[in-house]
Design an enzyme around this catalytic site. Sequence first.
Site, PDB file in Angstrom:
ATOM      1  N   SER A 158       1.120  -1.211   0.017  1.00 54.99           N
ATOM      2  CA  SER A 158      -0.063  -0.292  -0.113  1.00 54.99           C
ATOM      3  C   SER A 158       0.780   1.025  -0.239  1.00 54.99           C
ATOM      4  O   SER A 158       1.828   1.300   0.761  1.00 54.99           O
ATOM      5  CB  SER A 158      -0.987  -0.409   1.506  1.00 54.99           C
ATOM      6  OG  SER A 158      -1.713   0.863   1.071  1.00 54.99           O
ATOM      7  N   PRO A 159       0.307   2.001  -0.543  1.00 52.09           N
ATOM      8  CA  PRO A 159       1.252   3.349  -0.336  1.00 52.09           C
ATOM      9  C   PRO A 159       1.254   4.196   0.904  1.00 52.09           C
ATOM     10  O   PRO A 159       0.610   4.611   1.881  1.00 52.09           O
ATOM     11  CB  PRO A 159       0.512   4.371  -1.287  1.00 52.09           C
ATOM     12  CG  PRO A 159      -0.894   4.266  -2.119  1.00 52.09           C
ATOM     13  CD  PRO A 159      -0.662   1.969  -1.499  1.00 52.09           C
ATOM     14  N   CYS A 175       3.788   7.032   2.968  1.00 49.26           N
ATOM     15  CA  CYS A 175       4.321   8.120   2.898  1.00 49.26           C
ATOM     16  C   CYS A 175       5.349   8.066   4.452  1.00 49.26           C
ATOM     17  O   CYS A 175       5.350   7.394   5.005  1.00 49.26           O
ATOM     18  CB  CYS A 175       3.468   9.474   3.294  1.00 49.26           C
ATOM     19  SG  CYS A 175       1.775  10.279   2.259  1.00 49.26           S
ATOM     20  N   ALA A 196       1.914   8.452  -1.435  1.00 52.38           N
ATOM     21  CA  ALA A 196       0.906   9.797  -2.018  1.00 52.38           C
ATOM     22  C   ALA A 196       1.934  10.625  -2.244  1.00 52.38           C
ATOM     23  O   ALA A 196       3.098  10.979  -2.336  1.00 52.38           O
ATOM     24  CB  ALA A 196       0.065  10.283  -1.117  1.00 52.38           C
ATOM     25  N   TYR A 211      -7.965  14.393   1.592  1.00 52.25           N
ATOM     26  CA  TYR A 211      -7.249  15.426   0.792  1.00 52.25           C
ATOM     27  C   TYR A 211      -7.704  15.886  -0.048  1.00 52.25           C
ATOM     28  O   TYR A 211      -9.319  15.573  -0.061  1.00 52.25           O
ATOM     29  CB  TYR A 211      -5.991  14.484   0.333  1.00 52.25           C
ATOM     30  CG  TYR A 211      -4.934  14.369   1.640  1.00 52.25           C
ATOM     31  CD1 TYR A 211      -4.578  14.785   2.040  1.00 52.25           C
ATOM     32  CD2 TYR A 211      -4.712  11.996   1.550  1.00 52.25           C
ATOM     33  CE1 TYR A 211      -3.705  14.652   3.340  1.00 52.25           C
ATOM     34  CE2 TYR A 211      -3.720  12.276   3.057  1.00 52.25           C
ATOM     35  CZ  TYR A 211      -3.018  12.714   3.426  1.00 52.25           C
ATOM     36  OH  TYR A 211      -2.348  12.479   4.766  1.00 52.25           O
ATOM     37  N   LEU A 249      -5.267  -3.057   8.365  1.00 49.84           N
ATOM     38  CA  LEU A 249      -5.648  -4.365   9.269  1.00 49.84           C
ATOM     39  C   LEU A 249      -5.517  -5.550   8.873  1.00 49.84           C
ATOM     40  O   LEU A 249      -6.370  -6.714   9.236  1.00 49.84           O
ATOM     41  CB  LEU A 249      -7.030  -4.125  10.303  1.00 49.84           C
ATOM     42  CG  LEU A 249      -6.282  -2.889  11.224  1.00 49.84           C
ATOM     43  CD1 LEU A 249      -7.817  -2.783  11.915  1.00 49.84           C
ATOM     44  CD2 LEU A 249      -5.690  -2.665  12.165  1.00 49.84           C
ATOM     45  N   ARG A 290       1.416  -1.978   6.887  1.00 46.46           N
ATOM     46  CA  ARG A 290       2.094  -1.652   8.076  1.00 46.46           C
ATOM     47  C   ARG A 290       2.540  -3.165   8.222  1.00 46.46           C
ATOM     48  O   ARG A 290       4.077  -3.181   8.626  1.00 46.46           O
ATOM     49  CB  ARG A 290       1.991  -1.790   9.448  1.00 46.46           C
ATOM     50  CG  ARG A 290       1.597  -0.041   9.634  1.00 46.46           C
ATOM     51  CD  ARG A 290       0.434  -0.544  10.787  1.00 46.46           C
ATOM     52  NE  ARG A 290      -0.836   1.359  10.240  1.00 46.46           N
ATOM     53  CZ  ARG A 290      -1.563   2.423  11.472  1.00 46.46           C
ATOM     54  NH1 ARG A 290      -0.594   2.459  12.075  1.00 46.46           N
ATOM     55  NH2 ARG A 290      -2.183   3.127  10.869  1.00 46.46           N
TER      56      ARG A 290
END
Length: 359
Positions: free
Chosen positions: A22-23, A25, A57, A182, A302, A325
């Site tokens: 997943s993207p 930052c 992002a 955003y 999760l 994560r």
Amino acid sequence: MSKLFEPLTIKDVTMRNRIAVSPMCQYSSNDGMPNDWHFVHLGSRAVGGAGLVVVEATAVSPDGRISPADSGIYTDDHVEPFARITGFMEQHGAVSGIQLAHAGRKASVHKPWEGDDSISEEQGGWETIAPSAIAFGENIPKVPRQMSIEDIKRVQSDFVASTKRALAAGFRFLEIHFAHGYLAHEFYSPLSNQREDEYGGCFENRIRFLMETFAAVRNVWPENLPLAARLSVTDWIDGGVTVEESIKLARRLKDAGLDMLDVSHGFVTPGVDAVPWSPGMMLPHAERIGREAEIATTTSWLITEPQQAEEAVSSGQVDMVMLARELLSDPYWPYHAAKALGDDVAKDILPVQYARAVQ
Ligand code: 8OZ
């Protein structure tokens, strides 16, 4: 063989399995430039066996960065360092993806580990823009300037120019960031959009910025390459966006050429108590949206266990899982998952330099 390790083909792109990074930052750039940190961070996850690695992002303009340390693709000079990264990732069997973003009213903040709060213009921050002049609140009190029609057109052309650069840099999967409070989500949500022109008010008007931006990007992103969007499908609070209207939006985006919806949630306003945090919390929503909008889906949040990921794809809830994560603490999560699932592909995941010693 498990479904998780079955290849997934979207348009002309085949991912070796259904595990995507997943993207995330990294807040580690200077003037948007990817550097050795990004090379190692992204390259390690490609070596670790993910089918798709999506770069964080990445801002389409300097004012679209969340923090001054965000990655960006707003000049031609950004292309070459990204190309070095995509070349390495593809060499190690991962499809290279990138998420393009504009942070809107949540721009000009410190890195998370330096406070996550607004940076004033005197401190090196910048004027933020948004559909309406309403601050996010709490740690981001900065009031954005309401965008003019010219601002809207300018940001849309920045998305187009950035898409062309992403293609030149060798990316084969593009995700537009329509989530997490955003800019695009700020247009979509009535909580942040109180415009009275054709970009605010009814559903049709609130999705106009998203639909126009999507069409402009689709127009320059090759037809044979997958185009995805990450959407906050619910704001979790009364007066915010709902799953029902997000299904309508997903159908509209699909008709406009969307290949996959990355189902996410929330973050358009601070302090929402109603988020039902639990393992795989977005999987039922992704399943429903995929079925009702007849669109390929992925989701994150999760998803941590190999068996859980396997069930998510084998039961058809999603076509691919996005892990975040878990992949920070273990770049070799795909290898470990294949072993845990007893999958024969485990022996092929590690690069030869490692496989000769570890099986
Ligand atoms: C998760 C939740 C809120 C924001 C992003 C920095 O989407 C984020 C983010 C991720 O880029």
